[in-house]
Write a protein that holds these residues in place. Structure first.
Motif, PDB file in Angstrom:
ATOM      1  N   PRO A  10      27.461  32.027  26.747  1.00  0.00           N
ATOM      2  CA  PRO A  10      26.973  32.343  25.400  1.00  0.00           C
ATOM      3  C   PRO A  10      26.808  31.118  24.503  1.00  0.00           C
ATOM      4  O   PRO A  10      25.878  31.046  23.702  1.00  0.00           O
ATOM      5  CB  PRO A  10      28.051  33.290  24.851  1.00  0.00           C
ATOM      6  CG  PRO A  10      28.686  33.905  26.053  1.00  0.00           C
ATOM      7  CD  PRO A  10      28.635  32.850  27.119  1.00  0.00           C
ATOM      8  N   ASP A  36      28.437  46.387  35.305  1.00  0.00           N
ATOM      9  CA  ASP A  36      28.594  47.824  35.052  1.00  0.00           C
ATOM     10  C   ASP A  36      27.882  48.599  36.158  1.00  0.00           C
ATOM     11  O   ASP A  36      26.964  48.113  36.800  1.00  0.00           O
ATOM     12  CB  ASP A  36      27.894  48.237  33.743  1.00  0.00           C
ATOM     13  CG  ASP A  36      28.384  47.436  32.578  1.00  0.00           C
ATOM     14  OD1 ASP A  36      29.488  46.870  32.666  1.00  0.00           O
ATOM     15  OD2 ASP A  36      27.642  47.361  31.567  1.00  0.00           O
ATOM     16  N   VAL A  89      17.525  33.857  29.922  1.00  0.00           N
ATOM     17  CA  VAL A  89      17.483  34.466  31.245  1.00  0.00           C
ATOM     18  C   VAL A  89      18.879  34.609  31.847  1.00  0.00           C
ATOM     19  O   VAL A  89      19.143  35.494  32.638  1.00  0.00           O
ATOM     20  CB  VAL A  89      16.648  33.593  32.222  1.00  0.00           C
ATOM     21  CG1 VAL A  89      16.445  34.308  33.546  1.00  0.00           C
ATOM     22  CG2 VAL A  89      15.320  33.220  31.607  1.00  0.00           C
ATOM     23  N   GLY A  90      19.766  33.708  31.441  1.00  0.00           N
ATOM     24  CA  GLY A  90      21.015  33.558  32.182  1.00  0.00           C
ATOM     25  C   GLY A  90      22.142  34.492  31.773  1.00  0.00           C
ATOM     26  O   GLY A  90      23.196  34.498  32.400  1.00  0.00           O
ATOM     27  N   GLN A  91      21.958  35.290  30.734  1.00  0.00           N
ATOM     28  CA  GLN A  91      23.058  36.130  30.247  1.00  0.00           C
ATOM     29  C   GLN A  91      23.051  37.454  31.015  1.00  0.00           C
ATOM     30  O   GLN A  91      22.995  38.531  30.436  1.00  0.00           O
ATOM     31  CB  GLN A  91      22.918  36.332  28.732  1.00  0.00           C
ATOM     32  CG  GLN A  91      22.741  35.037  27.950  1.00  0.00           C
ATOM     33  CD  GLN A  91      23.987  34.167  27.918  1.00  0.00           C
ATOM     34  OE1 GLN A  91      25.100  34.675  27.791  1.00  0.00           O
ATOM     35  NE2 GLN A  91      23.812  32.856  28.022  1.00  0.00           N
ATOM     36  N   TYR A  92      23.162  37.322  32.333  1.00  0.00           N
ATOM     37  CA  TYR A  92      23.046  38.469  33.229  1.00  0.00           C
ATOM     38  C   TYR A  92      24.276  39.367  33.155  1.00  0.00           C
ATOM     39  O   TYR A  92      24.209  40.559  33.370  1.00  0.00           O
ATOM     40  CB  TYR A  92      22.840  37.918  34.644  1.00  0.00           C
ATOM     41  CG  TYR A  92      22.690  38.931  35.717  1.00  0.00           C
ATOM     42  CD1 TYR A  92      21.630  39.831  35.710  1.00  0.00           C
ATOM     43  CD2 TYR A  92      23.609  38.994  36.768  1.00  0.00           C
ATOM     44  CE1 TYR A  92      21.493  40.770  36.718  1.00  0.00           C
ATOM     45  CE2 TYR A  92      23.469  39.923  37.781  1.00  0.00           C
ATOM     46  CZ  TYR A  92      22.408  40.813  37.744  1.00  0.00           C
ATOM     47  OH  TYR A  92      22.272  41.742  38.747  1.00  0.00           O
ATOM     48  N   THR A  93      25.414  38.756  32.854  1.00  0.00           N
ATOM     49  CA  THR A  93      26.633  39.551  32.642  1.00  0.00           C
ATOM     50  C   THR A  93      27.152  39.288  31.236  1.00  0.00           C
ATOM     51  O   THR A  93      26.737  38.330  30.582  1.00  0.00           O
ATOM     52  CB  THR A  93      27.735  39.169  33.655  1.00  0.00           C
ATOM     53  OG1 THR A  93      27.953  37.758  33.559  1.00  0.00           O
ATOM     54  CG2 THR A  93      27.325  39.514  35.069  1.00  0.00           C
ATOM     55  N   ASN A  94      28.061  40.115  30.796  1.00  0.00           N
ATOM     56  CA  ASN A  94      28.618  39.984  29.455  1.00  0.00           C
ATOM     57  C   ASN A  94      29.727  38.948  29.453  1.00  0.00           C
ATOM     58  O   ASN A  94      30.842  39.210  29.898  1.00  0.00           O
ATOM     59  CB  ASN A  94      29.145  41.349  28.994  1.00  0.00           C
ATOM     60  CG  ASN A  94      29.686  41.281  27.583  1.00  0.00           C
ATOM     61  OD1 ASN A  94      29.656  40.229  26.943  1.00  0.00           O
ATOM     62  ND2 ASN A  94      30.180  42.412  27.092  1.00  0.00           N
ATOM     63  N   GLY A 118      30.580  37.418  26.538  1.00  0.00           N
ATOM     64  CA  GLY A 118      31.028  37.274  25.152  1.00  0.00           C
ATOM     65  C   GLY A 118      29.901  36.948  24.210  1.00  0.00           C
ATOM     66  O   GLY A 118      28.719  36.969  24.582  1.00  0.00           O
ATOM     67  N   ASP A 119      30.281  36.643  22.977  1.00  0.00           N
ATOM     68  CA  ASP A 119      29.311  36.495  21.889  1.00  0.00           C
ATOM     69  C   ASP A 119      28.831  35.061  21.723  1.00  0.00           C
ATOM     70  O   ASP A 119      29.539  34.114  22.038  1.00  0.00           O
ATOM     71  CB  ASP A 119      29.960  36.935  20.563  1.00  0.00           C
ATOM     72  CG  ASP A 119      30.214  38.438  20.536  1.00  0.00           C
ATOM     73  OD1 ASP A 119      29.462  39.182  21.207  1.00  0.00           O
ATOM     74  OD2 ASP A 119      31.162  38.856  19.848  1.00  0.00           O
ATOM     75  N   CYS A 178      14.816  38.020  28.936  1.00  0.00           N
ATOM     76  CA  CYS A 178      14.064  38.211  30.178  1.00  0.00           C
ATOM     77  C   CYS A 178      14.967  38.925  31.173  1.00  0.00           C
ATOM     78  O   CYS A 178      15.949  38.348  31.634  1.00  0.00           O
ATOM     79  CB  CYS A 178      13.639  36.840  30.703  1.00  0.00           C
ATOM     80  SG  CYS A 178      12.648  36.909  32.199  1.00  0.00           S
ATOM     81  N   TRP A 179      14.651  40.160  31.487  1.00  0.00           N
ATOM     82  CA  TRP A 179      15.512  40.966  32.361  1.00  0.00           C
ATOM     83  C   TRP A 179      14.815  41.274  33.679  1.00  0.00           C
ATOM     84  O   TRP A 179      13.708  41.807  33.703  1.00  0.00           O
ATOM     85  CB  TRP A 179      15.880  42.279  31.666  1.00  0.00           C
ATOM     86  CG  TRP A 179      16.888  43.046  32.466  1.00  0.00           C
ATOM     87  CD1 TRP A 179      16.666  44.159  33.209  1.00  0.00           C
ATOM     88  CD2 TRP A 179      18.283  42.746  32.607  1.00  0.00           C
ATOM     89  NE1 TRP A 179      17.831  44.563  33.812  1.00  0.00           N
ATOM     90  CE2 TRP A 179      18.839  43.718  33.467  1.00  0.00           C
ATOM     91  CE3 TRP A 179      19.111  41.726  32.112  1.00  0.00           C
ATOM     92  CZ2 TRP A 179      20.193  43.719  33.815  1.00  0.00           C
ATOM     93  CZ3 TRP A 179      20.450  41.719  32.466  1.00  0.00           C
ATOM     94  CH2 TRP A 179      20.976  42.704  33.299  1.00  0.00           C
ATOM     95  N   THR A 184      11.024  46.801  34.200  1.00  0.00           N
ATOM     96  CA  THR A 184      12.367  46.297  34.532  1.00  0.00           C
ATOM     97  C   THR A 184      13.444  47.007  33.717  1.00  0.00           C
ATOM     98  O   THR A 184      14.626  46.786  33.949  1.00  0.00           O
ATOM     99  CB  THR A 184      12.495  44.762  34.351  1.00  0.00           C
ATOM    100  OG1 THR A 184      12.423  44.446  32.962  1.00  0.00           O
ATOM    101  CG2 THR A 184      11.404  44.020  35.098  1.00  0.00           C
ATOM    102  N   ARG A 185      13.044  47.831  32.756  1.00  0.00           N
ATOM    103  CA  ARG A 185      14.014  48.637  32.007  1.00  0.00           C
ATOM    104  C   ARG A 185      13.954  50.115  32.405  1.00  0.00           C
ATOM    105  O   ARG A 185      14.526  50.955  31.696  1.00  0.00           O
ATOM    106  CB  ARG A 185      13.807  48.471  30.488  1.00  0.00           C
ATOM    107  CG  ARG A 185      13.960  47.046  29.959  1.00  0.00           C
ATOM    108  CD  ARG A 185      15.302  46.385  30.311  1.00  0.00           C
ATOM    109  NE  ARG A 185      16.431  47.099  29.766  1.00  0.00           N
ATOM    110  CZ  ARG A 185      17.558  47.361  30.440  1.00  0.00           C
ATOM    111  NH1 ARG A 185      17.693  46.970  31.693  1.00  0.00           N
ATOM    112  NH2 ARG A 185      18.546  48.009  29.870  1.00  0.00           N
TER     113      ARG A 185
END
Lengths: 376, 376, 376, 376
Positions: free
Chosen positions: A268, A55, A287-292, A294-295, A314-315, A114-115
């Motif tokens: 996921p 995004d 850590v690895g769900q950097y992009t979407n 899915g569920d 962890c972002w 980081t947010r």
């Protein structure tokens, strides 16, 4: 000073454009630094960027978030975090995250910088303009512009640029993950994922005194690299069904399962599997769900509540991770980093390298520009 | 001493049987204590037990895990945790968890005693036998047997049994949840669920110095009870769709969302909703998934990784929670506890109360036995 | 079975008495284990015991708190913490701390089991009686009695008794200190003290991923041993005045001072010096003040308040430290442990070894008894 | 706009000088804000400043670090931390700490921003110049200059300036101390010191769910104020010798001593006494040693090592403490804050108030300037 620049531009249509331009160092802002690029990274995020999977990317951009370069120009006095003056000719790296505001609730009250909503990342969320020196905001470029207040670190003499880049952008992320994991001496640690961040997370777990480190992942050539870093065991997920993997991990841990599991897969479905690798009362770091992608489907009774699990997202990473990353690479320069850099290309060939990264055909690729190619 | 006993037995077929028997205190073990029951709880777990929803319950059992009683017999010298001698005639309560071994890896190395495999719970996982004094291992009984090494606490004089039971079994659970939550002064806290544990978690958040406490739940009569305990806001989930609820919480928190969310619902679908109530970098505690009610569907990119969330499962409770629960009730005896106890029944009428609990028709029910009914 | 036993008895008058006796395994309690001693430690605590420097020691005692032995008798079934049956002939070690009650406020509410008032230590606070098998409660004895519920661990096959004893009693203490220190990857760590615990604390800091480990201590031969374990720097306090030492540490740390300092000296004057070695916001762990050697003089403005320091006392150790110590030694069996054991003596010569320990003339001494000397 | 200003100047010679000057808002920097002072504090630090007890104060200064004022001028757009535009006429307060750099190792790596070397405090370490609007850097002045990037908070409408000032500069310090203390529900807390910070620390402990709060201090009129805030017990140290006090605290805590002790006295001899008030394994927070009043004599065996104590120095405060302080006062506006403000003076009479503060003759004094006295 007028300089000839070459860079790769992504317009967000999936194509990589090689752009040549002339820029003037006279347009630089006070406190800014201009680098001649020595090495920049080709990483999985760049694959996402090519395919417009993130995004809020303000295309066009120049990819390449972590890089090393030689200072060719600066305006005014610029100091590194230790208070040392940055000098022309110095070989430096920098935190790719800029503009963290230190003025908002995330920065000052929640202390979750980081947010911070103002945060931008060179090579990812900075709009590029190759005709303006101030628009050279990415690493896939013969020159890189570091805006005022970019956090810069001089590379220690013992640390060659290519070795540093073997850690690259994955290293601060892995250090952040390890910090979240709170690994203690004699913990059993499992890392899901055998890419650059997975390798580094496993290595850092080992260096943190883990009793045992296990990596699950694929393909085999990546696991081979992992093994060279002293990791105790690897599990090839292409060769074992999910239920078998739990049994394998149980065996490897003498029935104890892992005290800490770190997820670095981007998939996921790895989430419930990773939770099942944890012991009761263990810790799971995502850590690895950097992009979407899915569920995830998770049974909260079995995997969270009854297991008394702690799960930590962890972002990103902050300056402390980057700073310690440089120290760590300088201390561990003798590890087999060569095996991590599978391919080195010139800017004109970066698309080939990117395709290899996308296919997981290689471990990691670098863009390098020979320093002899001097600006006029 | 021969005593007449009346108890409720669950055989696991869904029926409640009233059993009368004669028992002999001469069969008690050294270090054990026999209580005359004063009050015992009818709670949601008993509904699960009736319907055989928990694994590994060794039917028949006498339900009723937390209770208050008067000491009628004991063998040898028994001391409470403060080293005070327990005396006949004293009004006491006890930790319903027994047999935690302090000899296994969970107890001694992981320090997660609530995951000790030897752990049993009076009224839940202890096989009952009404003909043997040593088999009176549950609270729905005119006499309750406390095996050697049961952790016993004398009720402080300021604390009437009925007030203590208004906290009941939910209080140690809520204290454990609050401990896991790590609430800090001025945190915004949201509790999902308006049953006994939800009420208590919200109350404890308020007592821990939360800036604001919000409870989401239903039906309305339960939220009415919650409001009497000084909770800032309630959201009736029967009157607002999930998407509306997020907007309501955003409004209530001035756009900040909650620093800490505590789930006490038992519904898997509450999990992703609860995560979305958390601020970035917040904490989510999962307490309510005590039985297996199916899977939760969670987007790990949006709800865990990017949110930099910390999720903590919370299983059972240990002696420290129970001990502090007694102190807390003695300190806060003036809160409107009467409104929590919706119904008080004799042993013979416990099934009616259980049906009301199952329908959420009442907030909480107690079994009480008049003390005048003396043993022969 | 009647056995000939030889042991060393301390009566508290400064003398060591060699006692020979005949004991009967028939007097053992159910759940107890009798060992034939293989190796026991001679440590600084034994010097204190000889000179009656500890409170509440119930002389006579048999010194020697940590030891390794072979199981020669047991009564009933005894299991280790992993649930494995202990068998005759097995080579085992054990936690020297017994009788932790798991029933008091320290154990159950404060969760500080090392402050449990019931806690006793074999070889230190257990009254010995050489004529009764149940009185063989120390390691300087050909047979060692382990009362019921002693926590026993079978030595892994890869771990020779002598290597394990090179860690010895200092290892759980050092593991506890490291846990209190909360060392993180890339911390700079300084250890004050170069005896067995100092060496081990420094080693564990290195294994925990410290960027740099510095040891201050003396005499030189002890620092020589420390250096063999990969410690980055040592500072001989006999060769540098206190003010010089601060300057040396500043230099060694590039002006940063240490993130974590661990005190293992036993000298009160080490406290303010150690605090001055810490960076602002650092952590100082006090481990070495095991006996009362007088007062420390500390400026609380400069050294605590303004420095924003965290100071942590560290008392004793619990089973988790002992358990992880065995795992750690089995994993790191290849370190130069030989250099730690300076002297090995038979029971009859233990006084000579003790004198050497007192003078700091050696690093560490062991008592060993050849296994061939079989009981009749 | 030309304004008439009146302020108090300290030259460091012990005298307070009333200075009148004319200043021009035209000299303000971009992003700066000018306040008309409504109320400023007279606190113990000002006594230290008068007597030159702090290092590195760049006299002359205008004392008064925390204040409330009305915005009379600003240059450009200024936003508060929540992103809201600051407007002329608004009643605001501000974090007195400015210039924290967010670029040094303390800020970015150690994350100890209160130890940032660039940090300056309005009213303490900012050199004043009454002839230049940019030199009005303290609260004892009819106008206060807030340099660019000062963290400003609009006072909530429910919170009158005088109530906010009853918290004043002590509140962020007390919030920081409570954060360091890590108070948990049902902890027993003791606060040493009955001045403004002592009162607030005790109050915050109560609001954090302490089972019991005890304050030791003097003189009696200060303890009387403390009692009005719901503190359970006070101990007048003028009426009990040190050894008696330990016995009193033992009695008050049923022999348990305090889980957490917070020192806010400024007296070195309070340190060993405060440690002896802690239970084994407890926490001791050192807040009051703000200036150098000499050494503390501590027995490290009894008070640190064997006690397994955690000691935490606490220096300054950051924006999060200030932000939460405003929220807290707005939530607890109904507490008896009137009893805290013993005296209110005009600028011309501030010396009298300062003398009273020095003699502990009053609890707290404010400087107030009637708003009618408009600038021309």
């Amino acid at each position: 000073m007028i300089l000839e620049n070459t860079c790769i531009l992504l317009h967000g249509d999936g194509a990589l454009a090689l752009e040549r331009s002339r820029i003037s160092s006279g347009d630089m802002e006070s406190g800014s630094v201009l680098l001649r690029m020595i090495a920049a990274e080709v990483c999985g995020t760049d694959v996402h960027l090519k395919h417009r999977r993130l995004d809020t990317v303000p295309y066009p951009i120049i990819p390449g978030h972590v890089a090393v370069g030689r200072v060719v120009a600066m305006v005014g006095s610029v100091r590194d975090v230790d208070g040392m003056q940055i000098e022309e000719g110095a070989v430096v790296t920098y935190l790719d995250v800029i503009d963290t505001c230190n003025s908002c609730v995330s920065c000052l009250v929640d202390k979750e910088s980081t947010r911070c909503p103002k945060r931008r990342v060179l090579g990812i969320t900075c709009r590029a303009d190759p005709r303006d020196v101030k628009g050279l905001l990415g690493g896939w470029s013969s020159h890189i512009y570091l805006p005022p207040n970019t956090k810069i670190i001089r590379l220690p003499e013992v640390l060659p640029p290519r070795v540093f880049m073997a850690g690259g952008c994955g290293l601060p992320t892995a250090l952040h993950a390890i910090e979240r994991a709170g690994i203690k001496l004699m913990d059993r640690v499992l890392v899901q994922g055998s890419g650059p961040v997975g390798l580094l997370a496993a290595l850092l777990a080992r260096l943190s005194g883990a009793l045992q480190v296990i990596v699950t992942g694929a393909p085999e050539h990546r696991l081979e690299v992992v093994k060279r870093f002293g990791i105790d065991s690897t599990v090839n997920i292409e060769k074992a069904a999910p239920s078998e993997r739990v049994a394998i991990v149980r065996d490897l841990t003498n029935g104890r399962m892992a005290d800490v599991v770190i997820e670095v897969t981007g998939r996921p479905e790895a989430i419930p599997e990773g939770m099942s690798f944890c012991r009761d009362g263990g810790t799971y770091v995502v850590v690895g769900q950097y992009t979407n992608n899915g569920d995830a489907v998770v049974n909260p009774h079995h995997l969270i509540n009854r297991k008394h699990l702690t799960v930590k997202g962890c972002w990103g990473s902050d300056f402390s991770h980057f700073y310690k990353g440089v120290q760590l690479m300088a201390k561990h320069v003798d590890l087999p980093w060569d095996s991590v850099i599978s391919q080195t290309v010139r800017l004109g060939d970066v698309e080939k390298a990117l395709l290899q990264v996308e296919k997981l055909g290689i471990f990691k690729a670098l863009v390098e520009e020979p320093e002899a190619e001097k600006a006029s």
